[in-house]
Design a protein around this motif. Structure first.
Motif, PDB file in Angstrom:
ATOM      1  N   ILE A  10     -23.798  12.191 -13.636  1.00  0.00           N
ATOM      2  CA  ILE A  10     -22.489  12.501 -14.215  1.00  0.00           C
ATOM      3  C   ILE A  10     -22.280  11.747 -15.528  1.00  0.00           C
ATOM      4  CG2 ILE A  10     -21.461  13.025 -11.987  1.00  0.00           C
ATOM      5  CD1 ILE A  10     -20.093  10.243 -12.152  1.00  0.00           C
ATOM      6  N   ASN A  11     -23.378  11.299 -16.109  1.00  0.00           N
ATOM      7  CA  ASN A  11     -23.338  10.677 -17.436  1.00  0.00           C
ATOM      8  C   ASN A  11     -22.661   9.310 -17.424  1.00  0.00           C
ATOM      9  OD1 ASN A  11     -24.221  10.870 -20.070  1.00  0.00           O
ATOM     10  ND2 ASN A  11     -22.310  11.719 -20.835  1.00  0.00           N
ATOM     11  N   SER A  12     -22.910   8.536 -16.366  1.00  0.00           N
ATOM     12  CA  SER A  12     -22.436   7.156 -16.302  1.00  0.00           C
ATOM     13  C   SER A  12     -23.628   6.219 -16.457  1.00  0.00           C
ATOM     14  CB  SER A  12     -21.746   6.877 -14.965  1.00  0.00           C
ATOM     15  OG  SER A  12     -21.436   5.498 -14.851  1.00  0.00           O
ATOM     16  N   VAL A  13     -23.451   5.162 -17.263  1.00  0.00           N
ATOM     17  CA  VAL A  13     -24.552   4.211 -17.477  1.00  0.00           C
ATOM     18  C   VAL A  13     -24.380   2.969 -16.606  1.00  0.00           C
ATOM     19  CG1 VAL A  13     -24.994   4.990 -19.828  1.00  0.00           C
ATOM     20  CG2 VAL A  13     -23.401   3.082 -19.437  1.00  0.00           C
ATOM     21  N   LYS A  14     -23.524   3.048 -15.602  1.00  0.00           N
ATOM     22  CA  LYS A  14     -23.340   1.890 -14.719  1.00  0.00           C
ATOM     23  C   LYS A  14     -24.655   1.446 -14.072  1.00  0.00           C
ATOM     24  CE  LYS A  14     -20.392   0.122 -11.011  1.00  0.00           C
ATOM     25  NZ  LYS A  14     -19.263   0.446 -10.088  1.00  0.00           N
TER      26      LYS A  14
ATOM     27  N   THR B 199     -30.737 -14.777 -17.720  1.00  0.00           N
ATOM     28  CA  THR B 199     -29.786 -15.238 -18.726  1.00  0.00           C
ATOM     29  C   THR B 199     -29.182 -14.017 -19.417  1.00  0.00           C
ATOM     30  OG1 THR B 199     -31.521 -15.352 -20.425  1.00  0.00           O
ATOM     31  CG2 THR B 199     -31.100 -17.361 -19.147  1.00  0.00           C
ATOM     32  N   LYS B 200     -28.142 -14.230 -20.211  1.00  0.00           N
ATOM     33  CA  LYS B 200     -27.500 -13.122 -20.912  1.00  0.00           C
ATOM     34  C   LYS B 200     -28.468 -12.564 -21.951  1.00  0.00           C
ATOM     35  CE  LYS B 200     -23.125 -13.182 -21.606  1.00  0.00           C
ATOM     36  NZ  LYS B 200     -21.748 -13.458 -22.075  1.00  0.00           N
ATOM     37  N   PRO B 201     -28.877 -11.315 -21.816  1.00  0.00           N
ATOM     38  CA  PRO B 201     -29.896 -10.748 -22.706  1.00  0.00           C
ATOM     39  C   PRO B 201     -29.293 -10.173 -23.987  1.00  0.00           C
ATOM     40  CG  PRO B 201     -29.344  -9.145 -21.046  1.00  0.00           C
ATOM     41  CD  PRO B 201     -28.484 -10.346 -20.770  1.00  0.00           C
TER      42      PRO B 201
ATOM     43  N   TYR C 253     -19.460  -3.106 -18.784  1.00  0.00           N
ATOM     44  CA  TYR C 253     -20.072  -3.608 -17.553  1.00  0.00           C
ATOM     45  C   TYR C 253     -20.819  -4.928 -17.757  1.00  0.00           C
ATOM     46  CZ  TYR C 253     -19.015   0.808 -15.256  1.00  0.00           C
ATOM     47  OH  TYR C 253     -18.355   1.878 -14.708  1.00  0.00           O
ATOM     48  N   LEU C 254     -21.457  -5.094 -18.900  1.00  0.00           N
ATOM     49  CA  LEU C 254     -22.232  -6.301 -19.147  1.00  0.00           C
ATOM     50  C   LEU C 254     -21.358  -7.477 -19.581  1.00  0.00           C
ATOM     51  CD1 LEU C 254     -25.273  -4.739 -21.078  1.00  0.00           C
ATOM     52  CD2 LEU C 254     -25.189  -5.472 -18.679  1.00  0.00           C
ATOM     53  N   ASN C 255     -20.122  -7.157 -19.986  1.00  0.00           N
ATOM     54  CA  ASN C 255     -19.181  -8.187 -20.432  1.00  0.00           C
ATOM     55  C   ASN C 255     -19.758  -9.011 -21.580  1.00  0.00           C
ATOM     56  OD1 ASN C 255     -16.646  -9.381 -20.322  1.00  0.00           O
ATOM     57  ND2 ASN C 255     -17.351 -11.033 -18.994  1.00  0.00           N
TER      58      ASN C 255
END
Length: 525
Positions: free
Chosen positions: A406-410, A422-424, A439-441
């Motif tokens: 449904i075209n969600s990148v979650k 770690t934060k990439p 989502y990744l904040n």
């Protein structure tokens, strides 16, 4: 339920991310998308989304919450408008049930856009104006002007077409004189204050914004295919029946029987028809067309469908009831069959949920069939409600288990989070994916190349800070930044499978060791 599936790209994710950035920054004058000012539309939708985050935290439920509240108000206004126009409570209740069971009404409130809020304010303005005409209470007049202002702060002048066409036609038909009282004047001042407040502050803070609003967002949106939304003139003529199934056929039946009388008498029905046709004509002439643009006139379809149903014979009422029973059985049984048969259709269906939906839908259908007489024209509308609830429940679980479809990148964001200690650094090539930072904040880097959506409106930026997260690959500097990018730290590059990759970008992609296919995207890391 509202938070059981991920944000869908691009419109819903865009509104959700803009609302999030507004909520985080507390800047309610300058909406931003991926750190760059996004002044395409007035901010009411962003405000309501940010308020949802304030109440429930930053998540999908919060982003979609106030649209469900909007639907409740829409149902209230449809009931009240029908009652004011036709003085028949049963007819008004029928129109309300039909409105709720229209596919477009549910589509509009299950995906975050401006259209649900705009329609609510349009219905509110019509209701308070009609109520004022009948009761002459001044507070109703002020509420009318208040909602006109909210319409403008939601989608600009296009939102006035429906209420103003309705009011002007009403005044002509009933020879209602234009009022020139102090309350009309003060109400108009209230409208100006509400409608212009954000525009004045935004124009004051952003040089050249007034010209941008008029030329880029009004004139070019109507006359040019600026946002790649061009559709043929007859687009809505084909779409309206699909989004109004099956009630729209009752509408046709009503017109077939009554059109001559409606035109000759020129009363309430005639006002609604003119309102519908004027809005349809203007939308059809515009080059910018999206499905939900036509939504504000579906209350008219609901009213006419209810009127037709109220004059139907017992035989036809029974026929319409059987049609809905068939549709309910078809959708619920199909979900169960697909859940238990391994047909490799490319999506998953949870077996237990499918059975629950089947049992609930069939139980309510049988109860309605037994308790309500075949001669009662409310019977098909109750079955219509059961049908649309079956669709909603089925869609919820289909969406939850098939987010990539449904075209969600979650799931893509989840993959990055689960594979990074770690934060990439996250880079998106030649597209805008607002759901990733949601989502990744964290901020992501966008490589501007080829796709029109990556051509950001940067003329209102007061510094070059935005360039840290927007690489212009059309420039030598941008190409050099990509070629020399440090990949020693965890880095993810997201590319759409359909994109044609130039040699220079392919050289950069070759530096990555791994590749993951997730829906329509390729993730290099």
């Amino acid at each position: 339920m509202l938070g059981s599936w991920g944000l869908t790209d691009s419109s819903e994710a865009r509104y959700a991310e803009i609302g999030k950035e507004m909520y985080m920054s507390k800047d309610y004058i300058n909406p931003t998308l991926l750190g760059i000012k996004h002044l395409h539309k007035p901010p009411v939708t962003y405000y309501l989304t940010a308020l949802g985050y304030q109440l429930f935290g930053v998540n999908e439920f919060a982003a979609r919450f106030f649209m469900q509240v909007a639907l409740i108000f829409q149902l209230f206004f449809v009931f009240k408008i029908t009652l004011l126009l036709y003085k028949n409570e049963k007819l008004a209740f029928t129109a309300t049930l039909i409105y709720f069971s229209l596919p477009i009404a549910i589509i509009a409130v299950r995906t975050l856009t401006t259209d649900a809020y705009l329609t609510t304010f349009i219905l509110a303005s019509i209701y308070f104006w009609l109520q004022y005409k009948q009761q002459q209470k001044t507070y109703l007049l002020y509420l009318f002007y208040l909602f006109l202002g909210l319409i403008f702060e939601t989608k600009g002048p296009v939102g006035f077409i429906v209420p103003l066409t309705f009011i002007i036609t009403y005044k002509i038909i009933y020879k209602d004189k234009i009022e020139t009282t102090i309350h009309q004047f003060l109400g108009f001042i209230l409208f100006l204050i509400v409608a212009a407040s954000w525009y004045v502050l935004a124009i004051k803070n952003n040089e050249g914004l007034l010209d941008y609003f008029f030329n880029n967002q009004l004139v070019e949106r109507v006359t040019k295919n600026k946002f790649n939304r061009a559709k043929p003139f007859y687009y809505y003529l084909l779409l309206i029946p699909v989004l109004g199934l099956p009630w729209v056929f009752y509408l046709f039946l009503y017109f077939k029987k009554n059109i001559k009388t409606i035109i000759q008498e020129k009363k309430t029905d005639f006002i609604l028809i003119v309102t519908f046709l004027v809005f349809l004509l203007i939308l059809s002439l515009s080059t910018s067309k999206l499905i939900l643009y036509i939504f504000p006139t579906y209350f008219i379809i609901a009213i006419f469908s209810a009127k037709n149903l109220s004059h139907c014979s017992a035989k036809n009422i029974q026929l319409f009831s059987k049609i809905y029973l068939f549709l309910i059985g078809l959708i619920t049984c199909s979900i169960v069959v697909l859940a238990f048969l391994n047909l490799n259709l490319g999506f998953e269906i949870h077996k237990i949920y499918a059975l629950i939906i089947l049992v609930i839908s069939i139980s309510f259908s049988i109860t309605i069939s037994k308790k309500i007489a075949n001669t009662n024209y409310l019977k098909p509308t109750y079955l219509g409600v059961v049908f649309i609830i079956s669709v909603i429940l089925s869609a919820n679980y289909l969406f939850k288990d098939n987010e990539l479809k449904i075209n969600s990148v979650k799931p893509l964001a989840k993959f990055i989070q689960e594979n990074s200690q770690t934060k990439p650094k996250v880079i998106v090539y030649s597209s805008i994916i607002p759901a990733l930072p949601f989502y990744l904040n964290q901020k992501i880097i966008t490589i501007k190349h080829h796709t029109p959506t990556t051509q950001r409106e940067t003329q209102f930026e007061t510094s070059n800070a935005y360039k840290e997260h927007l690489i212009d690959y059309f420039t030598d500097e941008g190409k050099e930044r990509v070629s020399n990018m440090n990949l020693d730290e965890p880095t993810y590059l997201v590319v759409r499978k359909r994109d044609t990759i130039p040699t220079s970008v392919q050289l950069f992609i070759n530096k990555f060791k791994h590749k993951k296919v997730l829906g329509k995207h390729l993730v290099y890391y």
